[in-house]
Design an enzyme around this catalytic site. Structure first.
Site, PDB file in Angstrom:
ATOM      1  N   ARG A  10       0.800  -1.222   0.000  1.00 43.97           N
ATOM      2  CA  ARG A  10       0.000   0.000   0.000  1.00 43.97           C
ATOM      3  C   ARG A  10       0.824   1.260   0.000  1.00 43.97           C
ATOM      4  O   ARG A  10       0.560   2.189  -0.757  1.00 43.97           O
ATOM      5  CB  ARG A  10      -0.893   0.073   1.255  1.00 43.97           C
ATOM      6  CG  ARG A  10      -2.294  -0.342   1.059  1.00 43.97           C
ATOM      7  CD  ARG A  10      -2.794  -0.875   2.370  1.00 43.97           C
ATOM      8  NE  ARG A  10      -1.910  -1.958   2.762  1.00 43.97           N
ATOM      9  CZ  ARG A  10      -2.060  -3.216   2.354  1.00 43.97           C
ATOM     10  NH1 ARG A  10      -3.061  -3.548   1.614  1.00 43.97           N
ATOM     11  NH2 ARG A  10      -1.211  -4.158   2.711  1.00 43.97           N
ATOM     12  N   THR A  11       1.807   1.327   0.888  1.00 37.94           N
ATOM     13  CA  THR A  11       2.498   2.608   1.038  1.00 37.94           C
ATOM     14  C   THR A  11       3.217   2.969  -0.257  1.00 37.94           C
ATOM     15  O   THR A  11       3.068   4.066  -0.779  1.00 37.94           O
ATOM     16  CB  THR A  11       3.470   2.565   2.237  1.00 37.94           C
ATOM     17  OG1 THR A  11       2.725   2.152   3.378  1.00 37.94           O
ATOM     18  CG2 THR A  11       4.079   3.919   2.500  1.00 37.94           C
ATOM     19  N   LYS A  23      25.355  -3.637  -1.914  1.00 34.30           N
ATOM     20  CA  LYS A  23      26.818  -3.543  -2.076  1.00 34.30           C
ATOM     21  C   LYS A  23      27.456  -2.803  -0.910  1.00 34.30           C
ATOM     22  O   LYS A  23      28.654  -2.546  -0.924  1.00 34.30           O
ATOM     23  CB  LYS A  23      27.141  -2.775  -3.360  1.00 34.30           C
ATOM     24  CG  LYS A  23      26.604  -3.402  -4.618  1.00 34.30           C
ATOM     25  CD  LYS A  23      27.029  -2.545  -5.809  1.00 34.30           C
ATOM     26  CE  LYS A  23      26.353  -2.980  -7.085  1.00 34.30           C
ATOM     27  NZ  LYS A  23      26.546  -1.973  -8.141  1.00 34.30           N
ATOM     28  N   ARG A  64      11.369   3.941   2.960  1.00 29.60           N
ATOM     29  CA  ARG A  64      11.046   2.969   4.022  1.00 29.60           C
ATOM     30  C   ARG A  64      12.304   2.187   4.316  1.00 29.60           C
ATOM     31  O   ARG A  64      12.996   1.733   3.402  1.00 29.60           O
ATOM     32  CB  ARG A  64       9.932   2.033   3.566  1.00 29.60           C
ATOM     33  CG  ARG A  64       9.779   0.852   4.504  1.00 29.60           C
ATOM     34  CD  ARG A  64       8.536   0.071   4.235  1.00 29.60           C
ATOM     35  NE  ARG A  64       7.349   0.817   4.615  1.00 29.60           N
ATOM     36  CZ  ARG A  64       6.129   0.281   4.672  1.00 29.60           C
ATOM     37  NH1 ARG A  64       5.939  -0.982   4.368  1.00 29.60           N
ATOM     38  NH2 ARG A  64       5.088   1.008   5.035  1.00 29.60           N
ATOM     39  N   HIS A 117       5.517   5.949  11.411  1.00 34.65           N
ATOM     40  CA  HIS A 117       4.960   5.790  10.062  1.00 34.65           C
ATOM     41  C   HIS A 117       4.018   6.971   9.818  1.00 34.65           C
ATOM     42  O   HIS A 117       2.799   6.809   9.793  1.00 34.65           O
ATOM     43  CB  HIS A 117       4.222   4.455   9.978  1.00 34.65           C
ATOM     44  CG  HIS A 117       3.877   4.006   8.598  1.00 34.65           C
ATOM     45  ND1 HIS A 117       3.893   4.847   7.491  1.00 34.65           N
ATOM     46  CD2 HIS A 117       3.491   2.788   8.124  1.00 34.65           C
ATOM     47  CE1 HIS A 117       3.523   4.154   6.416  1.00 34.65           C
ATOM     48  NE2 HIS A 117       3.287   2.915   6.789  1.00 34.65           N
TER      49      HIS A 117
HETATM   50  C1  NCD Z   1       1.931  -0.910   8.153  1.00 32.88           C
HETATM   51  C2  NCD Z   1       3.449  -0.773   8.275  1.00 32.88           C
HETATM   52  O1  NCD Z   1       4.163  -0.962   7.296  1.00 32.88           O
HETATM   53  O2  NCD Z   1       3.866  -0.443   9.369  1.00 32.88           O
HETATM   54  N1  NCD Z   1       1.515  -1.131   6.827  1.00 32.88           N
HETATM   55  C3  NCD Z   1       1.239  -0.063   6.026  1.00 32.88           C
HETATM   56  O3  NCD Z   1       2.093   0.722   5.706  1.00 32.88           O
HETATM   57  N2  NCD Z   1      -0.029   0.129   5.678  1.00 32.88           N
HETATM   58  C4  NCD Z   1       1.341  -1.887   9.079  1.00 32.88           C
HETATM   59  C5  NCD Z   1       1.867  -3.292   9.075  1.00 32.88           C
HETATM   60  O4  NCD Z   1       2.767  -3.638   8.305  1.00 32.88           O
HETATM   61  O5  NCD Z   1       1.358  -4.063   9.871  1.00 32.88           O
END
Ligand code: NCD
Length: 304
Positions: free
Chosen positions: A51-52, A80, A101, A129
């Site tokens: 999703r993100t 690397k 991320r 997040h």
């Molecule tokens: C969350 C995350 O990555 O922290 N997912 C997301 O970005 N929607 C929640 C999760 O992974 O449980």
């Protein structure tokens, strides 16, 4: 230049403006089709995501911009041994804004120090997040019409769940929010959230283990997945993973207008039979994630 590393990087007023923009985008999506013509978003994902990453990409494409990036550490020069500081210096030459991320807490902050483009923290380890929080705030605001005066139950892995940490950090700035923290003892919120965030700000909260006991008092139930990848032992994960399963029977205890949120991905913690309940808002929440990221890109690029 502004980055988004923590949800507190925006004041409440800035957040109100961002959510108002996201709401306008939701009602008039085509109005924004060309706002980012010629701009590029880099998605630097060192950890899995559906999703993100894809909602960031969809957001930039909806704005007329383009996207580039990588979706795993293995497919980037991290494999690397390149540092995030070096990577971001290079990415600053290729893109106008980036979302990162990383499994290490603080990595996006380290990147921001060497970056010439806005850096968005798209999740750093078990820490924060912030763009999920923007999504959660937009969802609550759209469903309830306000971000004040409600009781929220946060249920599941409150220890490793970064979405929970960011959401608590952010919601304490609104009026009359009561927190019910529902978790097994092993997965309670970290001490710094309890002491430095909740207690230090005089916020009303309680910690319980049984979801059924508190269900009738909740206005929002925020379910979370047990964060398998952050456990030290497989046995411990297996013991915890099905601690909570929200099903139709438990939903009978809830208020008729209690909404269920979940950042997704879901594993077993919400039974699929709940998906058809009108109070299940998690797929709508994923849709709001695109609008709010569109608003965020516009804001950080100064194109709003
Ligand atoms: C969350 C995350 O990555 O922290 N997912 C997301 O970005 N929607 C929640 C999760 O992974 O449980």
């Amino acid at each position: 230049m502004k980055h988004l590393l923590s949800p507190l990087d925006f004041s409440v007023q800035e957040l109100d403006e961002l959510l108002a923009l996201a709401s306008d985008i939701a009602t008039n999506p085509t109005k924004y089709n060309h706002h980012c013509d010629g701009k590029k978003l880099a998605t630097l994902f060192y950890e899995p995501s559906t999703r993100t990453r894809l909602s960031f990409e969809a957001a930039m494409l909806n704005l007329g911009g383009s996207v580039l990036g990588f979706s795993s550490a293995d497919s980037s020069s991290a494999a690397k041994g390149e540092s995030v500081s070096d990577t971001i210096r290079v990415i600053s030459c290729y893109a106008d804004i980036c979302a990162m991320r990383h499994p290490k807490e603080g990595a996006p902050m380290v990147a921001s120090e060497k970056s010439r483009i806005p850096v968005i923290n798209a999740g750093d380890g078990g820490h924060e997040h912030p763009t999920q929080t923007l999504t959660d705030l937009m969802t609550i605001n759209e469903l309830r019409g306000s971000l004040d005066n409600f009781t929220i139950g946060l249920c599941g892995d409150l220890k490793f769940g970064r979405t929970v940490h960011s959401l608590i950090n952010s919601l304490i700035r609104y009026k009359n929010i009561k927190f019910v923290l529902i978790s097994p003892k092993e997965l309670r919120v970290p001490d710094y959230i309890r002491e430095d965030v909740l207690e230090a700000n005089g916020v009303e909260y309680k910690e319980v283990e049984k979801l059924e006991d508190v269900m009738p008092e909740l206005d929002i139930l925020y379910m979370t997945r047990v964060q398998k990848e952050r456990f030290f032992s497989e046995d411990e994960y297996l013991r915890m993973k099905d601690f909570y399963i929200l099903d139709k029977t438990k939903m009978e205890l809830a208020k008729p207008d209690m909404y269920i949120l979940h950042p997704l991905p879901r594993v077993n913690e919400i039974s699929v039979e709940v998906d058809d309940d009108p109070r299940a808002a998690y797929f709508k929440q994923a849709q709001y994630g695109v609008y709010v990221r569109m608003a965020l890109i516009l804001t950080l690029l100064g194109l709003n």
